[in-house]
Design an enzyme around this catalytic site. Structure first.
Site, short mmCIF file in Angstrom:
data_model
loop_
_atom_site.label_atom_id
_atom_site.label_comp_id
_atom_site.label_asym_id
_atom_site.label_seq_id
_atom_site.Cartn_x
_atom_site.Cartn_y
_atom_site.Cartn_z
N ARG A 143 0.32 -1.40 0.43
CA ARG A 143 0.05 0.24 0.31
C ARG A 143 0.82 1.89 -0.30
NH1 ARG A 143 -5.64 -2.09 2.28
NH2 ARG A 143 -6.05 0.08 2.56
N TYR A 146 0.65 4.00 -2.61
CA TYR A 146 -0.39 5.18 -2.20
C TYR A 146 0.07 5.82 -1.03
CZ TYR A 146 -5.50 6.10 -2.06
OH TYR A 146 -6.75 7.38 -2.31
N ASN A 175 -12.64 6.57 3.91
CA ASN A 175 -13.94 6.02 2.71
C ASN A 175 -15.23 6.05 2.92
OD1 ASN A 175 -12.16 4.32 4.47
ND2 ASN A 175 -12.57 2.02 3.13
N ARG A 187 -13.10 -2.26 -4.23
CA ARG A 187 -13.15 -1.65 -2.37
C ARG A 187 -14.68 -2.02 -1.68
NH1 ARG A 187 -12.52 4.53 -3.52
NH2 ARG A 187 -13.21 4.29 -5.90
N GLY A 208 -12.33 -9.77 10.13
CA GLY A 208 -12.96 -9.24 9.74
C GLY A 208 -13.46 -8.34 11.17
N GLN A 210 -11.33 -6.14 11.75
CA GLN A 210 -10.70 -3.92 11.58
C GLN A 210 -12.52 -3.42 10.98
OE1 GLN A 210 -10.71 -7.05 9.38
NE2 GLN A 210 -10.72 -6.41 7.16
N ASP A 272 -3.45 -3.92 6.24
CA ASP A 272 -4.74 -3.69 6.02
C ASP A 272 -5.01 -2.62 7.25
OD1 ASP A 272 -7.44 -4.93 3.76
OD2 ASP A 272 -7.67 -3.85 6.14
N GLN A 275 -7.32 -0.49 11.88
CA GLN A 275 -9.15 0.76 12.20
C GLN A 275 -8.66 1.70 11.59
OE1 GLN A 275 -8.31 1.34 16.67
NE2 GLN A 275 -6.37 1.93 16.21
N ARG A 276 -10.45 2.35 11.73
CA ARG A 276 -9.91 3.49 10.69
C ARG A 276 -11.69 4.70 11.47
NH1 ARG A 276 -9.51 3.47 5.19
NH2 ARG A 276 -7.42 3.21 5.31
P1 NAD Z 1 -12.02 7.13 -9.22
O1 NAD Z 1 -11.25 5.16 -9.15
O2 NAD Z 1 -13.12 6.08 -8.99
O3 NAD Z 1 -11.59 8.74 -9.64
C1 NAD Z 1 -9.65 8.32 -10.32
C2 NAD Z 1 -9.84 8.65 -11.79
O4 NAD Z 1 -8.90 9.25 -11.61
C3 NAD Z 1 -9.82 8.29 -13.08
O5 NAD Z 1 -11.08 9.19 -13.54
C4 NAD Z 1 -8.90 8.20 -12.64
O6 NAD Z 1 -9.01 7.35 -14.48
C5 NAD Z 1 -7.82 9.23 -12.90
N1 NAD Z 1 -6.41 9.12 -13.27
C6 NAD Z 1 -5.89 8.40 -12.52
N2 NAD Z 1 -4.70 8.77 -12.69
C7 NAD Z 1 -5.01 9.93 -13.69
C8 NAD Z 1 -3.99 10.07 -14.25
N3 NAD Z 1 -2.84 10.54 -14.70
N4 NAD Z 1 -4.16 11.67 -15.49
C9 NAD Z 1 -5.30 11.97 -15.38
N5 NAD Z 1 -6.71 11.63 -14.77
C10 NAD Z 1 -6.08 10.26 -14.39
O7 NAD Z 1 -11.94 7.70 -7.89
P2 NAD Z 1 -12.32 7.82 -6.51
O8 NAD Z 1 -12.71 7.41 -5.49
O9 NAD Z 1 -13.65 9.00 -7.12
O10 NAD Z 1 -11.14 8.66 -6.15
C11 NAD Z 1 -11.35 10.09 -6.30
C12 NAD Z 1 -9.62 10.92 -5.52
O11 NAD Z 1 -10.35 11.36 -3.90
C13 NAD Z 1 -8.37 10.85 -5.56
O12 NAD Z 1 -7.27 10.88 -5.59
C14 NAD Z 1 -8.56 9.66 -3.63
O13 NAD Z 1 -7.00 9.01 -3.31
C15 NAD Z 1 -9.50 10.03 -2.77
N6 NAD Z 1 -9.89 9.65 -2.50
C16 NAD Z 1 -10.77 9.36 -2.46
C17 NAD Z 1 -11.25 8.10 -1.08
C18 NAD Z 1 -12.30 7.16 -1.28
O14 NAD Z 1 -13.42 6.60 -0.45
N7 NAD Z 1 -13.58 7.23 -2.22
C19 NAD Z 1 -10.83 8.04 0.08
C20 NAD Z 1 -9.55 8.73 -0.13
C21 NAD Z 1 -9.42 9.56 -1.14
N1 UDP Z 2 -12.92 -6.13 2.68
C1 UDP Z 2 -12.84 -7.60 2.97
N2 UDP Z 2 -13.70 -7.86 1.53
C2 UDP Z 2 -13.86 -7.52 0.42
C3 UDP Z 2 -13.05 -6.02 -0.05
C4 UDP Z 2 -12.16 -5.59 1.03
O1 UDP Z 2 -13.55 -7.69 4.33
O2 UDP Z 2 -14.02 -8.32 -0.31
C5 UDP Z 2 -12.48 -5.56 3.60
C6 UDP Z 2 -10.76 -4.90 3.60
O3 UDP Z 2 -9.90 -5.78 3.91
C7 UDP Z 2 -10.27 -3.33 4.20
C8 UDP Z 2 -11.90 -2.94 4.87
O4 UDP Z 2 -12.74 -4.12 3.56
O5 UDP Z 2 -10.11 -4.04 5.63
C9 UDP Z 2 -12.39 -1.72 3.44
O6 UDP Z 2 -11.11 -1.99 2.37
P1 UDP Z 2 -11.58 -1.13 1.13
O7 UDP Z 2 -10.85 -2.02 0.07
O8 UDP Z 2 -12.82 -0.97 0.21
O9 UDP Z 2 -11.10 -0.02 1.63
P2 UDP Z 2 -9.13 0.47 2.71
O10 UDP Z 2 -10.47 1.01 3.07
O11 UDP Z 2 -9.27 -0.90 2.39
O12 UDP Z 2 -8.71 1.57 1.59
#
Ligand code: NAD
Ligand code: UDP
Length: 328
Positions: A143, A146, A175, A187, A208, A210, A272, A275-276
């Site tokens: 991880r 990222y 999340n 996810r 489970g 977490q 993984d 807790q969060r």
């Molecule tokens: P997503 O994968 O649905 O969207 C990401 C988008 O970015 C996609 O459309 C992808 O094609 C585009 N992308 C990736 N690399 C690119 C590049 N080099 N050039 C142009 N476009 C690019 O994901 P999301 O859930 O919508 O997440 C969006 C943002 O929010 C991300 O930065 C992610 O880290 C952040 N974020 C999301 C969550 C969540 O729970 N959804 C949580 C924490 C952070």
């Molecule tokens: N998870 C799970 N089963 C799945 C997918 C995810 O139990 O099929 C768990 C994963 O291990 C994590 C939590 O669900 O503990 C949330 O995972 P997710 O990939 O949504 O996002 P994360 O919060 O880990 O970035």
């Protein structure tokens, strides 16, 4: 009319942000290279005169004609499965991509908000997570690609703020879920809902125990909107503090979908977080923001969306665009 560039526009959060800013009367430029996104998420904006789309990889030099008032940098793979498959692209978009967007913001004298994440806290030793916690990240774990890209993203953003006086904002997103998530992005919410719809067992990783705390997309977008327009330059947590174990969550999904699926247990992925939960005291005080949509209502709306997807979508196992990008 204010002009805003939104990167990651074809993704889950980016597309909802495009909608929000269009509705607020902005002229929106969406940018995306579709590596994890989908054109479909923006198709309803195709004929909107206030929306323009540019297909572009933000790790390459970005050129935008005319002025810009705001930038939202949301481009990045966001699902653990995605960033394990495209690790280099994940590192590049958080580092090189962010550098390009900060340079663009500086050139245009625009305010920039970057999408950070609760993953900067890693597997946290402080619970719930407050913004002043430095985190517990394994730099070389799977991880790490990222987490460290996002930590670098925060550092370079603060450096541009301090050194160049750039107007910056940092949101640490916890999340978030809702319609337009990719069903096969791995996810937990699309995973469980997809399994329920296909009549498969729900795969809980580890025992489970977490925890996660899930925020509905509408609440998340409201928090981001308020943060962008605020004066605060340090990171702010935006998420829903209602915490649940993944096992209890799987049971909730079985109930919600009214299916008789069983839960099966699989190995917990490395690093993984156990807790969060966001501490949102700061967001409440600064932005007068707190989430309004409870898990039951949010999950119902999300499941309704997944039920509208085609059979093809339901059984597709991998994102078609990965291969093209990996070859590059
Ligand atoms: P997503 O994968 O649905 O969207 C990401 C988008 O970015 C996609 O459309 C992808 O094609 C585009 N992308 C990736 N690399 C690119 C590049 N080099 N050039 C142009 N476009 C690019 O994901 P999301 O859930 O919508 O997440 C969006 C943002 O929010 C991300 O930065 C992610 O880290 C952040 N974020 C999301 C969550 C969540 O729970 N959804 C949580 C924490 C952070
Ligand atoms: N998870 C799970 N089963 C799945 C997918 C995810 O139990 O099929 C768990 C994963 O291990 C994590 C939590 O669900 O503990 C949330 O995972 P997710 O990939 O949504 O996002 P994360 O919060 O880990 O970035």
């Amino acid at each position: 009319m204010k002009k805003i560039l939104i990167t990651g526009a074809a993704g889950f959060l980016g597309s909802h942000l495009c909608d929000r800013f269009i509705n607020e009367g902005y002229c929106v430029i969406g940018m995306d290279n579709f590596i994890t996104g989908d054109k479909k998420n923006l198709s309803h904006l195709n004929d909107n005169p206030n929306f323009k789309f540019i297909e572009h990889d933000v790790t390459e030099f970005i050129s935008i004609e005319g002025s810009l008032d705001y930038i939202l940098h949301f481009a990045s793979p966001a699902s653990p499965i995605d960033y394990l498959k495209i690790p280099i692209q994940t590192l590049k978009v958080g580092s090189l991509g962010t550098h390009n967007l900060l340079g663009l913001a500086k050139a245009k004298k625009a305010r920039i908000l970057i999408a950070s994440t609760s993953e900067v806290y890693g597997d946290p030793l402080v619970h719930p997570q407050t913004e002043d916690y430095y985190g517990n990240v394994n730099t070389i774990g799977p991880r790490g690609v990222y987490d460290e890209a996002k930590r670098f993203q925060e550092s370079i953003t603060m450096a541009y703020h301090r050194f160049h006086g750039l107007e910056t904002r940092i949101v640490r997103i916890f999340n978030t879920y809702g319609p337009r998530m990719r069903l096969n992005d791995g996810r937990v919410i699309p995973a469980f809902m997809g399994q329920a719809l296909r009549g498969e067992d729900l795969t809980v990783f580890g025992d489970g125990s977490q925890t996660r705390s899930f925020c509905y997309v509408g609440d998340q977008v409201e928090g981001i909107y308020r943060l962008l327009l605020s004066d605060y330059t340090r990171p702010v947590n935006i998420g829903n503090p209602h915490e649940i174990t993944i096992k209890d969550f799987a049971e909730e999904i079985i109930k919600l979908t009214n299916t008789n699926q069983k839960i099966i247990y699989k190995e917990l992925p490395q690093n993984d977080p156990l807790q969060r939960q966001p501490d949102i005291t700061l967001a409440k005080r600064l932005l007068n923001w707190e989430p309004k949509i409870g898990r039951e209502e949010g999950m119902r709306m999300t499941y309704k969306y997944f039920k509208t997807l085609s059979e093809e979508e339901l059984f597709k196992s991998e994102h078609k665009n990965f291969e093209n990008h990996i070859k590059k």
